[in-house]
Write an enzyme that holds these catalytic residues in place. Structure first.
Site: not given
Ligand code: C5P
Length: 303
Positions: A18, A155
């Site tokens: 994406k 995501d």
């Molecule tokens: O959700 P995901 O595991 O992909 O996110 C990885 C890291 O990115 C999270 O642990 C967080 O530190 C950060 N993140 C965030 N805010 C979001 C998405 C991700 O702070 N909306």
């Protein structure tokens, strides 16, 4: 999908990358995540997952390089196939949630670069949920799968929804599909180095822009590329550039070419440029390849 008699024994699933054309950070939440408004498009750069049933209940993952498609120079880095891999975590979560005793041997053919802001890992996780649901004949509902997806990453729900474009809110998991009739062409470049999503978010500040994702969506829907490109935004680009000089190098290289607009995707380090047509994208992609700043991909959004 390969079937034997009535029983499905293997499923092949494609997991697209994406791009974020808009990523507005609204603020930091109590749970540590950031509240977002983002416009995502899935594009024609894919990992492939081949899921083969294992009635003994074993879960096993192997990863291999998807070969030279679109490839310029470096050897592709592969994800670790251990239990922290999102594919295995998705499979374990699905087993736990449904009480299934089935297993699978999963082959992940990797083409989407790691740590690049293209969400390859999240897409692989969504493909695993959807593929195993089919392979194990679980028949989970879309909301049930979406709940599991949100537990795996912000995501993942976007990829699970079959939409090719969406405005996503919350921490990214609230998906509002966007009907975009036209196909858009892009050049994506990914330097040799990557960035950790968590590290980039830690350094970001809330966006100070006064427009919203729907305005960009409206321009895209009307095919107004130049206007749309003027509404591109990514609050993570500034911290990513501070942390990684390759991103700034790409920005400079993209700015020298006649893209309708250009920006970093997600938490980087991939950088993309919006083009007027396939031909335009092939021409500008060849120039960026010649600049040898990393892997270069010419892709379109999915219809
Ligand atoms: O959700 P995901 O595991 O992909 O996110 C990885 C890291 O990115 C999270 O642990 C967080 O530190 C950060 N993140 C965030 N805010 C979001 C998405 C991700 O702070 N909306």
């Amino acid at each position: 999908m390969l079937c034997r008699g009535q029983t499905t024994t293997a499923v092949t699933v494609f997991a697209p990358a994406k791009l974020n054309l808009f990523l507005k950070v609204l603020g930091k939440r109590d749970d540590g995540y950031h509240e977002l408004e983002t416009l995502m498009l899935s594009v024609g750069l894919y990992d492939t997952l081949v899921l083969v049933d294992d009635p003994q209940g074993e879960l096993r993952l192997t990863c291999r390089d998807g070969g030279p498609a679109h490839r310029s120079s470096q050897r592709r880095e592969l994800p670790r196939a251990g239990p922290d891999n999102l594919v295995l975590r998705a499979a374990e979560l699905l087993k736990r949630a449904t009480g299934s005793s089935r297993g699978a041997h999963i082959e992940l053919v990797k083409r989407i670069p790691l740590a690049s802001g293209l969400a390859g890992g999240s897409s692989d996780a969504a493909a695993t949920l959807a593929g195993l649901d089919r392979l194990w004949n679980l028949k989970l509902t879309t909301p049930e799968l979406a709940r599991l997806a949100a537990q795996l990453g912000s995501d993942v729900p976007f990829f699970l929804s079959s939409t090719s474009a969406a405005i996503c809110r919350g921490r990214g998991e609230l998906v509002e599909p966007l009907p975009l009739a036209a196909r858009f062409w892009f050049v994506i470049a990914r330097p040799q180095s990557g960035l950790s999503t968590a590290d980039v978010y830690r350094q970001c500040r809330p966006s100070r822009i006064d427009w919203a994702a729907w305005e960009l969506a409206a321009s895209l829907a009307r095919g107004q590329l130049q206007k749309a490109a003027g509404l591109f935004h990514n609050a993570l680009q500034e911290p990513a550039e501070r942390m990684n000089a390759d991103v700034t190098r790409l920005k400079t290289a993209f700015a020298r070419q006649a893209f309708a607009g250009h920006m970093m995707s997600g938490s980087g380090t991939s950088y993309f440029g919006l083009c007027r047509s396939r031909r335009h994208a092939v021409t500008l992609g060849a120039r960026l390849k010649a600049a040898r700043l990393g892997d270069v991909f010419v892709v379109s959004s999915r219809p």
